[in-house]
Design a protein around this motif. Sequence first.
Motif, mmCIF file in Angstrom:
data_model
loop_
_atom_site.group_PDB
_atom_site.id
_atom_site.type_symbol
_atom_site.label_atom_id
_atom_site.label_comp_id
_atom_site.label_asym_id
_atom_site.label_seq_id
_atom_site.Cartn_x
_atom_site.Cartn_y
_atom_site.Cartn_z
ATOM 1 N N ASP A 97 -3.286 1.514 -5.619
ATOM 2 C CA ASP A 97 -4.271 1.903 -4.617
ATOM 3 C C ASP A 97 -3.680 3.072 -3.821
ATOM 4 N N PHE A 121 -6.830 -3.952 -8.696
ATOM 5 C CA PHE A 121 -6.225 -2.777 -8.071
ATOM 6 C C PHE A 121 -6.284 -1.612 -9.043
ATOM 7 N N ALA A 136 0.623 -6.724 -3.222
ATOM 8 C CA ALA A 136 -0.775 -6.498 -3.570
ATOM 9 C C ALA A 136 -1.259 -7.603 -4.500
ATOM 10 N N LYS A 137 -2.529 -7.549 -4.862
ATOM 11 C CA LYS A 137 -3.097 -8.509 -5.799
ATOM 12 C C LYS A 137 -4.251 -7.855 -6.548
ATOM 13 N N ASP A 159 -0.698 3.078 -2.151
ATOM 14 C CA ASP A 159 0.719 2.852 -1.876
ATOM 15 C C ASP A 159 1.590 3.454 -2.981
ATOM 16 N N ARG A 196 -1.062 -11.922 -8.164
ATOM 17 C CA ARG A 196 -0.350 -11.120 -7.175
ATOM 18 C C ARG A 196 0.486 -10.062 -7.884
#
Length: 298
Positions: free
Chosen positions: A131, A281, A277-278, A133, A268
């Motif tokens: 995403d 994505f 995160a999970k 990051d 996850r």
Amino acid sequence: METKPLPREAVLIVNAQSRKGEAHFAEAKALIEKAGIRLIAAHGVKNPDHMAETVRTAVESGAPMVIVGGGDGSLSGTVDELVGKDCVFAVLPLGTANSFARTLGLPLDVERAIEAIAQGRRRRIDLGMIDGDYFVNAASMGLSPMIGDTVPHKLKRYLGRVGYLLWAMKCSVGFRAFRLVIDDGDKEHRLWSTEVRILNGPFHGGVELSDDADVDTGEIVVQAIVGRSHMRLAWDWYAKFFRLRDRNAHTQEFRGKSFRLSAQPPQRLSIDGEVLAKTPFTAKVAGGAIEVAVPAGG
């Protein structure tokens, strides 16, 4: 085109909670100065949550190079601060697996790593993105996040990769395969999997997992362990660790600039060792995002 030489001034920022950080902070300061790099400032950060802020302050103050000491999680958590900035990112490998340092060809002991930085060169590399990051090395879902999220700190600190292996055996008892969907923008690929790795470089967990992933290809690699068998996952790590001829027998790889991943049940995601995160994505590559210090021949 000839690249500029590496800066001769830097700020040193060490995660003093990393496996080797606290013990090597004072040593690193002395060795860096001895190697001919003037330290503008040096910080041994006791709270890892303050690493990114400390790096941000150093970059905003005009430091031409920031030397970050810690594991892959420390590097991944701070690299966002250098994207788009005229500041070289130098790595002091003080973690457990040191996968990013391995990818850059850096020696894994402090003295030789500092020598490599002092005598090295600049290299512009890609970063991965989950995403919004940035990450330096690898993200994974499946068994790895379960291990990373629950492994006792002392086991990780004192036994290193052996500690991870022991904890992985414990975690695998209750682990189940998941249904994976990888959307490459043109087609949806559906398969059963026990582990998925999103690779910006060949190493993850200190093991070379891909023959094709690297930090300057302009692509991200999604590698899935195909099937529902725990034995396949165990064999994959074993075969890749020892670089056996059939080490890729149970993996499927997808290469490209961007992928949308989802899973059932939802999974996850561990990003360079930290569960952040999970699913679902988007994983993509940020081409030529930062400059790093690498050995002269690297």
